[in-house]
Design an enzyme around this catalytic site. Structure first.
Site, PDB file in Angstrom:
ATOM      1  N   ASP A  67       0.817  -1.211   0.000  1.00 52.57           N
ATOM      2  CA  ASP A  67       0.000   0.000   0.000  1.00 52.57           C
ATOM      3  C   ASP A  67       0.851   1.262   0.000  1.00 52.57           C
ATOM      4  O   ASP A  67       2.068   1.215   0.219  1.00 52.57           O
ATOM      5  CB  ASP A  67      -0.972  -0.009   1.198  1.00 52.57           C
ATOM      6  CG  ASP A  67      -0.321  -0.516   2.489  1.00 52.57           C
ATOM      7  OD1 ASP A  67       0.913  -0.563   2.559  1.00 52.57           O
ATOM      8  OD2 ASP A  67      -1.051  -0.857   3.430  1.00 52.57           O
ATOM      9  N   ASN A 136      -8.044  -2.013  13.956  1.00 52.87           N
ATOM     10  CA  ASN A 136      -9.418  -2.288  13.500  1.00 52.87           C
ATOM     11  C   ASN A 136      -9.463  -3.534  12.616  1.00 52.87           C
ATOM     12  O   ASN A 136     -10.479  -3.797  11.975  1.00 52.87           O
ATOM     13  CB  ASN A 136      -9.967  -1.077  12.741  1.00 52.87           C
ATOM     14  CG  ASN A 136      -9.117  -0.722  11.528  1.00 52.87           C
ATOM     15  OD1 ASN A 136      -8.131  -1.406  11.251  1.00 52.87           O
ATOM     16  ND2 ASN A 136      -9.485   0.326  10.821  1.00 52.87           N
ATOM     17  N   HIS A 138      -7.553  -4.099   9.935  1.00 54.04           N
ATOM     18  CA  HIS A 138      -7.196  -3.935   8.515  1.00 54.04           C
ATOM     19  C   HIS A 138      -5.936  -4.726   8.174  1.00 54.04           C
ATOM     20  O   HIS A 138      -5.055  -4.918   9.008  1.00 54.04           O
ATOM     21  CB  HIS A 138      -7.089  -2.452   8.112  1.00 54.04           C
ATOM     22  CG  HIS A 138      -5.887  -1.709   8.592  1.00 54.04           C
ATOM     23  ND1 HIS A 138      -5.904  -0.371   8.889  1.00 54.04           N
ATOM     24  CD2 HIS A 138      -4.598  -2.104   8.816  1.00 54.04           C
ATOM     25  CE1 HIS A 138      -4.691   0.021   9.259  1.00 54.04           C
ATOM     26  NE2 HIS A 138      -3.890  -1.004   9.237  1.00 54.04           N
ATOM     27  N   GLU A 143      -9.701  -1.414   4.977  1.00 49.64           N
ATOM     28  CA  GLU A 143     -10.386  -1.049   6.206  1.00 49.64           C
ATOM     29  C   GLU A 143     -11.664  -1.889   6.374  1.00 49.64           C
ATOM     30  O   GLU A 143     -12.135  -2.503   5.407  1.00 49.64           O
ATOM     31  CB  GLU A 143     -10.737   0.444   6.163  1.00 49.64           C
ATOM     32  CG  GLU A 143      -9.532   1.369   6.008  1.00 49.64           C
ATOM     33  CD  GLU A 143      -8.684   1.491   7.278  1.00 49.64           C
ATOM     34  OE1 GLU A 143      -8.622   0.525   8.065  1.00 49.64           O
ATOM     35  OE2 GLU A 143      -8.070   2.551   7.474  1.00 49.64           O
TER      36      GLU A 143
HETATM   37  C1  F6R Z   1       1.298  -1.262   5.993  1.00 49.19           C
HETATM   38  C2  F6R Z   1       0.167  -2.123   6.249  1.00 49.19           C
HETATM   39  C3  F6R Z   1      -0.656  -1.974   7.485  1.00 49.19           C
HETATM   40  C4  F6R Z   1       0.174  -2.171   8.762  1.00 49.19           C
HETATM   41  C5  F6R Z   1      -0.704  -2.049  10.012  1.00 49.19           C
HETATM   42  C6  F6R Z   1       0.084  -2.205  11.291  1.00 49.19           C
HETATM   43  O1  F6R Z   1       1.959  -1.622   4.792  1.00 49.19           O
HETATM   44  O2  F6R Z   1      -0.094  -2.959   5.461  1.00 49.19           O
HETATM   45  O3  F6R Z   1      -1.702  -2.899   7.456  1.00 49.19           O
HETATM   46  O4  F6R Z   1       0.769  -3.428   8.719  1.00 49.19           O
HETATM   47  O5  F6R Z   1      -1.330  -0.800  10.012  1.00 49.19           O
HETATM   48  O6  F6R Z   1       0.958  -1.145  11.455  1.00 49.19           O
HETATM   49  P1  F6R Z   1       1.955  -1.080  12.719  1.00 49.19           P
HETATM   50  O7  F6R Z   1       2.927  -2.180  12.556  1.00 49.19           O
HETATM   51  O8  F6R Z   1       2.606   0.283  12.601  1.00 49.19           O
HETATM   52  O9  F6R Z   1       1.109  -1.230  13.918  1.00 49.19           O
END
Ligand code: F6R
Length: 243
Positions: A67, A136, A138, A143
């Site tokens: 992403d 959440n 994701h 989302e």
């Molecule tokens: C980013 C991604 C997101 C993160 C998630 C956790 O490429 O795919 O799904 O893996 O938001 O982020 P952290 O590790 O910062 O809690």
């Protein structure tokens, strides 16, 4: 679907890196899906350490990041592309032509997403996808409410994600881009193998819901219950609400 539960983020990173390296040894031109975020830092540190100790060779792999924010350039320190450059690509030998990112500054974002899907197909699909998880539920930036068949597309970030990611934007939630591009859930599910990493107490509740709750679009990661080859790697805190 038995999770691997380890002491801390460092051990988790080392374990995930070991699994990735094992797969690259079996298939040097592995197609690797990558993620960014706090959880991923020790994983990339481990990969870089192994590479420097000549324990692995990344020169034939292809990578696809999950992403990217809309509107941030690759030189913007808050872009995911910059994160990857800083934590991984600048330290190891991967051919630039084999490194793929969604361009959040593309003039035609829909075409950019379609083209990403095409590139993934052209290299034969993703062999191994690394995932983190949002509070959440994701995965990527899919989302809650994202369809299980969704493909790479534009998405509006939820309030909770904006709040969680404000730490990378001077703790100012208004500075976090509202829109992002993300591989879809359908795209992620086509990966032959998946490794999901989660650490910290704040992920404990969603980890419980994702692994043991109803499979529902309200908790995007719950769809992984239906994938045939997922390895979950948690620290003790993230796994603290599992039965
Ligand atoms: C980013 C991604 C997101 C993160 C998630 C956790 O490429 O795919 O799904 O893996 O938001 O982020 P952290 O590790 O910062 O809690």
């Amino acid at each position: 679907m038995r999770p691997v539960i380890l002491k801390d983020a460092k051990d988790m990173g080392a374990k995930a890196a070991e699994l990735v390296i094992g797969d690259i040894k079996k298939k040097p031109d592995l197609v690797l899906g990558l993620a960014v975020g706090g959880t991923m830092i020790s994983f990339y540190q481990s990969l870089v350490r192994l590479w420097k100790n000549k324990k692995c060779d990344f020169s034939h792999i292809n990578t696809f990041n999950l992403d990217e924010y809309v509107g941030l350039s690759e030189s913007d320190k808050r872009s995911f592309r910059y994160f990857m450059q800083r934590h991984f690509f600048s330290s190891v030998g991967v051919w630039q032509r084999n490194v793929h990112f969604l361009d959040g500054r593309a003039v035609n974002l829909n075409a950019e997403c379609r083209n990403y899907e095409k590139k993934i197909k052209e290299v034969g699909g993703i062999d191994l996808q690394i995932l983190g998880i949002g509070r959440n539920g994701h995965i990527g930036f899919n989302e809650p409410g994202s369809g299980f068949k969704s493909r790479t597309r534009k998405i509006l970030l939820s309030e909770i994600t904006l709040k969680d990611n404000a730490r990378f934007f001077g703790n100012n939630v208004r500075k976090v881009p509202r829109r992002a591009l993300t591989m879809g859930i359908g795209t992620i599910l086509e990966a032959r193998k998946i490794i999901l990493l989660a650490s910290g107490k704040k992920k404990a509740e969603i980890i419980h819901r994702a692994l043991h709750g109803e499979v529902s679009e309200d908790v995007p990661a719950s769809v992984l219950q239906k994938h045939k080859d997922v390895t979950f790697i948690f620290d003790k805190e993230a796994s603290s609400e599992l039965d």
